[in-house]
Scaffold this motif. Structure first.
Motif, mmCIF file in Angstrom:
data_model
loop_
_atom_site.group_PDB
_atom_site.id
_atom_site.type_symbol
_atom_site.label_atom_id
_atom_site.label_comp_id
_atom_site.label_asym_id
_atom_site.label_seq_id
_atom_site.Cartn_x
_atom_site.Cartn_y
_atom_site.Cartn_z
ATOM 1 N N ASP A 166 -6.758 8.250 -2.164
ATOM 2 C CA ASP A 166 -7.612 9.127 -2.960
ATOM 3 C C ASP A 166 -8.531 8.316 -3.874
ATOM 4 O OD1 ASP A 166 -6.225 8.436 -5.309
ATOM 5 O OD2 ASP A 166 -5.075 10.294 -5.388
ATOM 6 N N ALA A 167 -9.388 9.018 -4.610
ATOM 7 C CA ALA A 167 -10.420 8.339 -5.396
ATOM 8 C C ALA A 167 -9.851 7.493 -6.525
ATOM 9 C CB ALA A 167 -11.388 9.374 -5.965
ATOM 10 N N SER A 168 -8.621 7.780 -6.944
ATOM 11 C CA SER A 168 -8.016 7.005 -8.026
ATOM 12 C C SER A 168 -7.322 5.741 -7.527
ATOM 13 C CB SER A 168 -6.995 7.869 -8.781
ATOM 14 O OG SER A 168 -5.828 8.075 -7.997
ATOM 15 N N GLY A 169 -7.243 5.567 -6.200
ATOM 16 C CA GLY A 169 -6.572 4.395 -5.649
ATOM 17 C C GLY A 169 -5.105 4.627 -5.325
ATOM 18 N N THR A 170 -4.679 5.881 -5.318
ATOM 19 C CA THR A 170 -3.319 6.225 -4.894
ATOM 20 C C THR A 170 -3.284 6.371 -3.378
ATOM 21 O OG1 THR A 170 -2.717 7.335 -6.959
ATOM 22 C CG2 THR A 170 -1.504 7.980 -4.984
ATOM 23 N N VAL A 171 -2.332 5.706 -2.740
ATOM 24 C CA VAL A 171 -2.146 5.852 -1.296
ATOM 25 C C VAL A 171 -1.337 7.123 -1.076
ATOM 26 C CG1 VAL A 171 -1.255 4.815 0.806
ATOM 27 C CG2 VAL A 171 -2.216 3.355 -0.990
ATOM 28 N N VAL A 172 -2.024 8.167 -0.634
ATOM 29 C CA VAL A 172 -1.371 9.463 -0.431
ATOM 30 C C VAL A 172 -0.369 9.369 0.712
ATOM 31 C CG1 VAL A 172 -1.765 11.904 0.097
ATOM 32 C CG2 VAL A 172 -3.421 10.638 -1.302
ATOM 33 N N LEU A 173 -0.767 8.684 1.779
ATOM 34 C CA LEU A 173 0.124 8.520 2.928
ATOM 35 C C LEU A 173 -0.328 7.328 3.753
ATOM 36 C CD1 LEU A 173 2.503 9.710 4.597
ATOM 37 C CD2 LEU A 173 0.793 10.982 5.907
ATOM 38 N N ALA A 174 0.584 6.387 3.963
ATOM 39 C CA ALA A 174 0.330 5.235 4.840
ATOM 40 C C ALA A 174 1.589 5.006 5.664
ATOM 41 C CB ALA A 174 -0.022 3.993 4.027
ATOM 42 N N PRO A 175 1.709 5.688 6.821
ATOM 43 C CA PRO A 175 2.944 5.607 7.608
ATOM 44 C C PRO A 175 3.337 4.187 7.994
ATOM 45 C CG PRO A 175 1.550 7.394 8.401
ATOM 46 C CD PRO A 175 0.731 6.620 7.419
ATOM 47 N N ASN A 176 2.341 3.340 8.312
ATOM 48 C CA ASN A 176 2.685 1.989 8.769
ATOM 49 C C ASN A 176 3.249 1.110 7.662
ATOM 50 O OD1 ASN A 176 1.983 2.217 11.511
ATOM 51 N ND2 ASN A 176 -0.167 2.101 10.973
ATOM 52 N N LEU A 177 2.959 1.455 6.407
ATOM 53 C CA LEU A 177 3.479 0.687 5.277
ATOM 54 C C LEU A 177 4.661 1.387 4.615
ATOM 55 C CD1 LEU A 177 0.110 -0.468 3.657
ATOM 56 C CD2 LEU A 177 1.695 -1.854 5.017
ATOM 57 N N TRP A 179 4.452 4.064 2.749
ATOM 58 C CA TRP A 179 4.044 4.500 1.408
ATOM 59 C C TRP A 179 3.642 5.973 1.430
ATOM 60 C CZ3 TRP A 179 0.192 -0.053 0.179
ATOM 61 C CH2 TRP A 179 0.940 -1.215 -0.109
ATOM 62 N N GLU A 180 4.057 6.682 0.385
ATOM 63 C CA GLU A 180 3.640 8.057 0.176
ATOM 64 C C GLU A 180 3.483 8.284 -1.321
ATOM 65 O OE1 GLU A 180 4.917 12.636 1.421
ATOM 66 O OE2 GLU A 180 6.028 10.913 2.195
ATOM 67 N N ASP A 181 2.284 8.748 -1.712
ATOM 68 C CA ASP A 181 1.967 8.960 -3.128
ATOM 69 C C ASP A 181 2.281 7.713 -3.959
ATOM 70 O OD1 ASP A 181 1.049 11.585 -2.778
ATOM 71 O OD2 ASP A 181 3.088 12.366 -2.840
ATOM 72 N N PHE A 182 1.836 6.581 -3.462
ATOM 73 C CA PHE A 182 2.053 5.303 -4.148
ATOM 74 C C PHE A 182 0.791 4.912 -4.898
ATOM 75 C CE2 PHE A 182 2.072 0.502 -3.763
ATOM 76 C CZ PHE A 182 2.893 0.323 -4.862
ATOM 77 N N ASP A 183 0.889 4.776 -6.201
ATOM 78 C CA ASP A 183 -0.263 4.437 -7.035
ATOM 79 C C ASP A 183 -0.546 2.941 -6.920
ATOM 80 O OD1 ASP A 183 -2.289 4.288 -8.871
ATOM 81 O OD2 ASP A 183 -1.056 4.755 -10.624
ATOM 82 N N LEU A 184 -1.151 2.552 -5.815
ATOM 83 C CA LEU A 184 -1.395 1.143 -5.526
ATOM 84 C C LEU A 184 -2.316 0.520 -6.570
ATOM 85 C CD1 LEU A 184 -1.240 -1.358 -3.688
ATOM 86 C CD2 LEU A 184 -3.037 -0.328 -2.271
ATOM 87 N N ALA A 185 -3.428 1.172 -6.867
ATOM 88 C CA ALA A 185 -4.376 0.616 -7.836
ATOM 89 C C ALA A 185 -3.754 0.530 -9.225
ATOM 90 C CB ALA A 185 -5.648 1.464 -7.875
#
Length: 372
Positions: A166-177, A179-185
Motif C-alpha cells: 500500500d501507499a504507506s509501505g505496508t506489505v498487505v500480502l506477499a505469499p512468497n515471503l 508476509w501479511e500486513d507487514f509494515d516493511l517501511a
C-alpha cells in the motif's frame, strides 16, 4: 410544480481532498521542476531553466542558489562556444549530490542492495542470501552497511518487494515471503532512522525502465520473473495501482486449475510455472514454449484492453530467451487483433539493468523531491 430530482450520490472514497495550496507546496513544486529539467536534460543556464519551466528569472536564481547550498547542484562553468556577450554559467546535478539506498527483494534466494545517485547510477552494490522465513534483521543489517558505505547525504531508503504494497509501505500480502500486513517501511525506518519508501517490485522496475531505460511510458507492461512473478503497468507515464493496490499481480492468475499448489493458496497460478525456480526444472524447449504460451494468454487481454505497445520480460535471460520468448510473441500474435499484434514489441531486459534497485531509488527520488 415541477419536482427537481436529486442527482444520485456517488462514492468519493478514491478522490483526493481539495485544499488550499500552501506557499511551501509551490516552492517544492518549483524546485522539482528545476531538478527534473537537469536530471532529464543535463546542465542548463539559469536563463534556459527560466525559459523551459516558465518560472521567472528571479525565482530561478533564488531556487538554484538554495539547491547549490543544499548540495544538489553545482555551477559547472560557461557554455562552450559562447563568443558574444557575457557567457552563460551552466548549473547541473552535483557529483556529490545526495543519494539513496535501494533494496531489491525480488530475486530468487537473495537480497540485493545499492547506493544509487540521482540519475540512476549504482555507486555501491551488495547482496546477501535471503529466503522466505529469514529474520528481518537481514534486511536492516544490509541497509545499515550501505548507509555506512557512503559519505554523502542520504535522501532515504527505497525497497522493491514482491506482493501487494500500500501507499504507506505496508506489505498487505506477499505469499512468497510469508508476509501479511507487514509494515516493511515502518519497521526499517525505525531500525535505520531514515525515511523509507516501499513499492511493488514490478511497479518500481517499470518506472525504472521508463526513467532510466528505453521503456515506452505511454504504454509499458513489465513482467518480473524471479522468486515470484509480477507485473508493472505504466500508462501515459503513470504506474497503475488501482484501489486494491493489486494492479499487475499476474503471477496469481490461475492458468491450470489442476496444477501445483501455489504459495497464495490457489492451484496452478502462472507463478508456479513461470517463477525462476520452476523454469530451472524444465529440460526441453517444448516445456518452456508451453510456459511461454501460458504467459502470452495472460498478457493478451492486458495488452489489448490497455493498448500497450511495449512488453518487457525482466528476469534471467538464460531461462527466458529462445523458446519461451518466441512462444509469448506467437501467443500474442494469435490471440489479439492483427493491428495490435503488428505494433507490440515483446523483449527482454537483462538482470544487469538492475531495474528493481534503480526503480526503488526512483521511488525515493519522487517521494522526497518530486522528481519522476
Amino acid at each position: 410544480m415541477t419536482q427537481i430530482k436529486e442527482a444520485p450520490s456517488r462514492s468519493t472514497a478514491g478522490r483526493r481532498p481539495v485544499g488550499k495550496v500552501r506557499p511551501s507546496d509551490t516552492r517544492r513544486h518549483h524546485r522539482a521542476l528545476i531538478l527534473q529539467q537537469l536530471v532529464d536534460g543535463g546542465a542548463r543556464s539559469r536563463a534556459d531553466l527560466a525559459r523551459e519551466t516558465a518560472l521567472t528569472r528571479v525565482t530561478i536564481s533564488d531556487l538554484v542558489a538554495e539547491l547549490i547550498a543544499e548540495g544538489f547542484l553545482d555551477e559547472l562553468g560557461t557554455r562552450p562556444g559562447t563568443h558574444m556577450g557575457k557567457p552563460a554559467t551552466l548549473v547541473g546535478i552535483s557529483p556529490t549530490a545526495p543519494v539513496t539506498i535501494a533494496l531489491d527483494l525480488s530475486a530468487d534466494g537473495q537480497l540485493a542492495g545499492g547506493v544509487v545517485d540521482l540519475v540512476g547510477r549504482i555507486l555501491v552494490r551488495e547482496q546477501v542470501a535471503f529466503r522466505r522465513g529469514d529474520d528481518f534483521s537481514v534486511i536492516s543489517d544490509l541497509a545499515s552497511r550501505l548507509r555506512d558505505a557512503t559519505p554523502r547525504r542520504i535522501l532515504g531508503v527505497g525497497i522493491g518487494t514482491p506482493g501487494i504494497v500500500d501507499a504507506s509501505g505496508t506489505v498487505v500480502l506477499a505469499p512468497n515471503l510469508g508476509w501479511e500486513d507487514f509494515d516493511l517501511a515502518g519497521e526499517l525506518a525505525a531500525a535505520i532512522d531514515l525515511p523509507v519508501h516501499a513499492g511493488n517490485d514490478a511497479n518500481v522496475a517499470a518506472v525504472a525502465e521508463s526513467a532510466f531505460g528505453s521503456g515506452d511510458d505511454g504504454g509499458l507492461l513489465l513482467v518480473t520473473i524471479g522468486q515470484g512473478v509480477g507485473g508493472g503497468v505504466l500508462i501515459d507515464g503513470r504506474a497503475l495501482a488501482g484501489p486494491l493496490q493489486s494492479s499487475g499481480e499476474i503471477g496469481h492468475v490461475v492458468v491450470d486449475p489442476e496444477g501445483r499448489q501455489c504459495n497464495c493458496g490457489n492451484r496452478g497460478c502462472l507463478e508456479t510455472f513461470l517463477a525462476a525456480p520452476a523454469l530451472r526444472l524444465l529440460e526441453t524447449d517444448a516445456a518452456r514454449a508451453d510456459v511461454g504460451s501460458k504467459l502470452g494468454s495472460v498478457l493478451t487481454p492486458v495488452v489489448t484492453t490497455l493498448g500497450i505497445a511495449d512488453v518487457v520480460l525482466y528476469g534471467p535471460a538464460e531461462l527466458l530467451e529462445g523458446a519461451l520468448l518466441d512462444s509469448v510473441r506467437n501467443a500474442l500474435a494469435r490471440q489479439t487483433l492483427p493491428f495490435v499484434a503488428q505494433r507490440v514489441q515483446v523483449r527482454l531486459a537483462p538482470l544487469s539493468d538492475e531495474l528493481v534497485l534503480t526503480g526503488a531509488a526512483a521511488l525515493v527520488r519522487y517521494r522526497e523531491l518530486g522528481v519522476v
